[in-house]
Scaffold this motif. Sequence first.
Motif, PDB file in Angstrom:
ATOM      1  N   LEU A 136      12.139 -29.223 -13.389  1.00  0.00           N
ATOM      2  CA  LEU A 136      11.469 -30.360 -12.761  1.00  0.00           C
ATOM      3  C   LEU A 136      11.619 -31.662 -13.543  1.00  0.00           C
ATOM      4  N   TYR A 137      11.580 -31.556 -14.887  1.00  0.00           N
ATOM      5  CA  TYR A 137      11.397 -32.767 -15.676  1.00  0.00           C
ATOM      6  C   TYR A 137      12.506 -33.076 -16.683  1.00  0.00           C
ATOM      7  N   ASN A 138      13.495 -32.210 -16.813  1.00  0.00           N
ATOM      8  CA  ASN A 138      14.564 -32.522 -17.754  1.00  0.00           C
ATOM      9  C   ASN A 138      15.315 -33.763 -17.260  1.00  0.00           C
ATOM     10  N   PRO A 139      15.320 -34.850 -18.029  1.00  0.00           N
ATOM     11  CA  PRO A 139      15.881 -36.113 -17.523  1.00  0.00           C
ATOM     12  C   PRO A 139      17.396 -36.090 -17.345  1.00  0.00           C
ATOM     13  N   ARG A 140      18.058 -35.101 -17.895  1.00  0.00           N
ATOM     14  CA  ARG A 140      19.503 -35.016 -17.735  1.00  0.00           C
ATOM     15  C   ARG A 140      19.898 -33.935 -16.733  1.00  0.00           C
ATOM     16  N   LEU A 141      19.336 -32.759 -16.896  1.00  0.00           N
ATOM     17  CA  LEU A 141      19.808 -31.606 -16.134  1.00  0.00           C
ATOM     18  C   LEU A 141      19.181 -31.483 -14.752  1.00  0.00           C
ATOM     19  N   THR A 142      18.260 -32.369 -14.404  1.00  0.00           N
ATOM     20  CA  THR A 142      17.763 -32.424 -13.026  1.00  0.00           C
ATOM     21  C   THR A 142      18.662 -33.278 -12.141  1.00  0.00           C
ATOM     22  N   LYS A 143      19.581 -33.985 -12.764  1.00  0.00           N
ATOM     23  CA  LYS A 143      20.508 -34.842 -12.011  1.00  0.00           C
ATOM     24  C   LYS A 143      21.654 -34.013 -11.429  1.00  0.00           C
ATOM     25  N   ASP A 144      22.410 -34.596 -10.514  1.00  0.00           N
ATOM     26  CA  ASP A 144      23.606 -33.920 -10.036  1.00  0.00           C
ATOM     27  C   ASP A 144      24.653 -33.937 -11.144  1.00  0.00           C
ATOM     28  N   GLU A 145      25.688 -33.120 -10.983  1.00  0.00           N
ATOM     29  CA  GLU A 145      26.642 -32.927 -12.079  1.00  0.00           C
ATOM     30  C   GLU A 145      27.378 -34.212 -12.458  1.00  0.00           C
ATOM     31  N   GLU A 146      27.748 -35.028 -11.503  1.00  0.00           N
ATOM     32  CA  GLU A 146      28.474 -36.258 -11.820  1.00  0.00           C
ATOM     33  C   GLU A 146      27.593 -37.230 -12.611  1.00  0.00           C
ATOM     34  N   THR A 147      26.335 -37.325 -12.233  1.00  0.00           N
ATOM     35  CA  THR A 147      25.410 -38.198 -12.969  1.00  0.00           C
ATOM     36  C   THR A 147      25.203 -37.651 -14.380  1.00  0.00           C
ATOM     37  N   PHE A 148      25.074 -36.338 -14.497  1.00  0.00           N
ATOM     38  CA  PHE A 148      24.931 -35.712 -15.809  1.00  0.00           C
ATOM     39  C   PHE A 148      26.138 -36.018 -16.690  1.00  0.00           C
ATOM     40  N   LYS A 149      27.317 -35.876 -16.127  1.00  0.00           N
ATOM     41  CA  LYS A 149      28.541 -36.153 -16.878  1.00  0.00           C
ATOM     42  C   LYS A 149      28.567 -37.598 -17.356  1.00  0.00           C
ATOM     43  N   ASP A 150      28.156 -38.515 -16.514  1.00  0.00           N
ATOM     44  CA  ASP A 150      28.127 -39.933 -16.880  1.00  0.00           C
ATOM     45  C   ASP A 150      27.117 -40.187 -17.999  1.00  0.00           C
ATOM     46  N   ILE A 151      25.966 -39.543 -17.927  1.00  0.00           N
ATOM     47  CA  ILE A 151      24.958 -39.676 -18.989  1.00  0.00           C
ATOM     48  C   ILE A 151      25.525 -39.201 -20.317  1.00  0.00           C
ATOM     49  N   MET A 152      26.152 -38.027 -20.306  1.00  0.00           N
ATOM     50  CA  MET A 152      26.646 -37.428 -21.551  1.00  0.00           C
ATOM     51  C   MET A 152      27.796 -38.230 -22.150  1.00  0.00           C
TER      52      MET A 152
END
Length: 288
Positions: free
Chosen positions: A241-257
């Motif tokens: 519910l609350y993980n600010p990275r892993l609650t996102k879709d994969e492309e958004t997660f990749k961009d964050i990382m």
Amino acid sequence: MLRLSLAPLRVGSFSAMPAIAKARGFRSHRMVKCYSTSFGQSSKKLLFRQLFEQESSTYTYLLADVSHPDKPSLLIDPVDKKVERDLSLVKELGLKLIYAMNTHVHADHVTGTGLIKTKVPGVKSIISKMSKSKADLLVENGDKIYFGDLYLEVRATPGHTIGCVTYVTGDAPDQPGPRMAFTGDALLIHGCGRTDFQGGCSHQLYNSVHSQIFTLPKDTLIYPAHDYKGFTVSTVGEEMLYNPRLTKDEETFKDIMENLNLSYPKMIDLAVPANMVCGLQDLSAKGA
């Protein structure tokens, strides 16, 4: 499937702890929790300690089957600077240490597994086969690591490094509940490990967490290798519910990382070579 166990070894007596002992807080950088839980007629009990190393903000975990006559125990992610503390606690509790294990090849501290092996005869070191590092026992996805009548299931969770694994307590009726997942750096409390070194891959990490950790029961307790904000535990449901990275879709997660812009780990040039040989470079020829 690999089933790891050790021949029985007799140790001193141990008095069962209360059902749930309250955390005693930091004491010489030691955070202590104890769960000594009975499971119906089987009377199996898990003793659990969460320990902390302040310099690298690393958690070390001690687990033991205290209902077994030998009280076998294991340490997950020990730190070399805290080996004396850890072994003193094992002795104080009347446990028999049989395994010293790592979730992955750490870059921010030197593992204590090799040093433990020099101080406690018979202890076996454990790490994943995919890490390509040295240890007595190399585990793979699906393996079970037995300590007494309790066990940890190995789940491959690469992405932070190529060899990351998560150790999860068993799901059989005679195993402790709720389940506990020791996630290393793959999943942190409201975060995750970086993916820009040691064969890291954001795509792989995203899929590892979602397929191997987020598929566990939502009340599964999450115990990471590090925390930098004072948190000690989370749950699968909370992270979903609350993980600010892993609650996102994969492309958004990749961009964050890819845009974390983290500094070069100050210990990596010392820690990684040492940890590839169980924390003792001078024993590399012996396969410590």
